[in-house]
Design an enzyme around this catalytic site. Structure first.
Site, short mmCIF file in Angstrom:
data_model
loop_
_atom_site.label_atom_id
_atom_site.label_comp_id
_atom_site.label_asym_id
_atom_site.label_seq_id
_atom_site.Cartn_x
_atom_site.Cartn_y
_atom_site.Cartn_z
N GLY A 17 -3.53 -107.78 48.80
CA GLY A 17 -4.19 -108.92 49.58
C GLY A 17 -5.57 -109.05 49.42
CB ALA A 18 -7.59 -107.64 46.55
N GLY A 21 -10.69 -111.80 52.56
CA GLY A 21 -10.66 -111.12 53.93
C GLY A 21 -11.11 -109.50 53.69
CB ILE A 22 -9.82 -106.45 55.32
CG1 ILE A 22 -10.30 -107.04 56.68
CG2 ILE A 22 -9.95 -105.05 54.99
CD1 ILE A 22 -9.19 -106.56 57.88
N GLY A 23 -9.20 -106.96 52.09
CA GLY A 23 -8.90 -106.56 50.96
C GLY A 23 -10.39 -106.93 49.94
CE LYS A 42 1.84 -114.74 49.95
NZ LYS A 42 2.60 -115.12 51.03
CE1 TYR A 168 0.53 -107.37 62.80
CE2 TYR A 168 -0.10 -106.74 64.99
CZ TYR A 168 -0.30 -106.80 63.63
OH TYR A 168 -1.66 -106.64 63.00
#
Length: 360
Positions: A17-18, A21-23, A42, A168
Site C-alpha cells: 500500500g505504498a 498515504g501512510i505507506g 494495486k 473491521y
C-alpha cells in the site's frame, strides 16, 4: 520532526500500500537515507478519485534519494506477492524490512456489513498481512537487522471497540495477533512490531470517513513515518511491541507536535482502539490483551516497558503513593477524556461507579 540518520542506507523495504498515504510517507522517509523501496500496491492506473499510482510514488521516492521498484500487488492474490518478492530479491539482492500497511476499512455494524466487505477486510488486513509476512520471512531471516512492522493497534478487548464495527476490529486485531505470534516465533532473527497513531491521520480514507473539514482534526502522515523510522532503525531485540506514535517520539526527544498537525492548535480526533492515553511504548498482551490484565496494569504505580536494549525502564517515580480506588478510577478517566477530546466528540459523559463503598 525526527531527523534522518542514514541507518537505512542500502536497506531494502517491501511496503504494501505504498502508492499513497501512510505507506508512501514511510517510503519517502526511508528514501532520504538512500534505501531501496519496493512499492507493492494495486494502483497502476490513475484512480478516478484517489491520487497517486505505484509509478508516481516511484518518481517521488527516487527524487528523495532512494531507489524504487514499483510492483502491482493485490495482497489478496498470493501469486502477486510471490512475484513481487522474487523481483525484489533479484533487483536488490534481498529484503531487510517488511511494512504491512495495506488495509481495508468499513465502519459498519454486523447487519449492515455486506459479506463482500467483510471478506475484503479479512482478506486484506489479516490474510494479506499473514501471507506477505510468510513469503518475505525466508529472505528477512538472512538480513542482519530484519524487521516486520504492521500498521495495527494494541490488542484492547474493551467491547466498545467491537460493537459498532465488529468485522473491521476483528480484521485489525488479526494483524496485531500476527505481531504477537511472529515476534515470539522469530525472536532473535526478525523483529516484529506494530505501530498505531494516537490521533486520526489525514489520508484519502479519512476524507471519505470524516467528511468536509475533518482534516483540521488530524495529523499528517509524517508523524507515522517518523515513528516507523525510529522503530526500523532499532536493533532486532526491539520486538513484540505495540507502539503508539506520539509516546515513542516523546521518548526520542520530540517536543513540538504542532509540526505534525494539519491545523496547529485545533482539537485532534483520538484514534480507534485506545481507551486511555498510552504512557508506554511497548504494550504487551499480558498488560492489555485481556480485561483482567488491563486492570492489573492500571493498578500498578510503576508501569514498565522494555527499552531498545531490552532493559526495563520505569516510567513513574518509585516514591509514587497508591491512590484510593475512586481516585484511581478518575485518574484513568482523566487520562482518557481531555478537554480537547470532549470538544472533538461533542458528547455528554455519564459515569456510574459500582462496587464496595469507601469512606474518604
Amino acid at each position: 520532526m525526527l531527523p534522518n540518520t542514514g541507518k537505512l542506507a542500502g536497506c531494502t523495504l517491501f511496503i504494501t500500500g505504498a502508492s499513497r498515504g501512510i505507506g508512501k510517507a514511510i517510503a519517502l522517509k526511508a528514501a532520504k537515507d538512500g534505501a531501496n523501496i519496493v512499492i507493492a500496491a494495486k494502483t497502476a492506473e490513475p484512480h478516478r478519485t484517489l491520487p497517486g499510482t505505484i509509478y508516481t510514488a516511484a518518481e517521488e521516492i527516487e527524487a528523495a534519494g532512494g531507489k524504487a521498484l514499483p510492483c502491482v500487488v493485490n495482497v489478496r492474490e498470493e501469486q502477486q506477492i510471490i512475484n513481487a518478492v522474487e523481483k525484489a530479491v533479484k533487483t536488490f539482492g534481498g529484503i531487510d524490512i517488511l511494512v504491512n500497511n495495506a488495509s481495508a476499512i468499513s465502519l459498519s455494524g454486523t447487519l449492515e456489513t455486506e459479506t463482500k466487505k467483510a471478506n475484503l477486510m479479512m482478506d486484506v488486513n489479516v490474510r494479506g498481512t499473514y501471507l506477505t509476512s510468510k513469503i518475505c520471512l525466508p529472505h528477512l531471516r538472512k538480513s542482519k537487522n530484519a524487521h516486520i512492522l504492521n500498521l495495527s493497534p494494541p490488542l484492547n478487548l474493551n467491547p466498545i471497540w467491537f460493537k459498532n464495527h465488529c468485522a473491521y476490529t476483528i480484521s485489525k486485531y488479526g494483524m496485531s495477533m500476527c505481531v504477537l505470534g511472529m515476534a515470539e516465533e522469530f525472536r532473535g532473527e526478525v523483529a516484529v512490531n506494530a505501530l498505531w497513531p494516537k490521533t486520526a491521520i489525514y489520508t484519502a480514507a479519512m476524507d471519505m470517513l470524516g467528511g468536509s473539514g475533518v482534516e483540521k482534526q488530524c495529523r499528517k502522515t509524517d508523524i507515522l513515518a517518523d515513528a516507523a523510522y525510529c522503530i526500523l532503525t532499532k536493533p532486532k531485540s526491539f520486538t513484540g511491541n505495540f507502539v503508539i506514535d506520539e509516546a515513542l517520539l516523546k521518548e526520542e526527544g520530540i517536543k513540538d507536535f504542532d509540526v505534525y498537525a494539519i491545523a496547529p492548535g485545533h482539537a485532534l480526533l483520538p484514534d480507534f482502539f485506545l481507551d486511555v492515553e498510552p504512557d508506554m511504548t511497548g504494550m504487551k498482551l499480558e498488560q492489555h490483551g485481556a480485561s483482567q490484565g488491563f486492570k492489573e496494569e492500571k493498578k500498578s504505580s510503576q508501569p514498565k516497558h522494555k527499552g531498545p536494549d531490552g532493559a526495563k525502564v520505569n516510567l513513574e517515580s518509585a516514591s509514587a503513593k497508591p491512590l484510593s480506588p475512586v481516585a484511581e478510577t478518575f485518574k484513568v478517566i482523566q487520562g482518557a477524556i481531555s478537554e480537547e477530546f470532549v470538544k472533538a466528540i461533542q458528547g455528554v459523559f455519564l459515569f456510574e461507579l459500582s462496587g464496595k463503598t469507601f469512606i474518604c
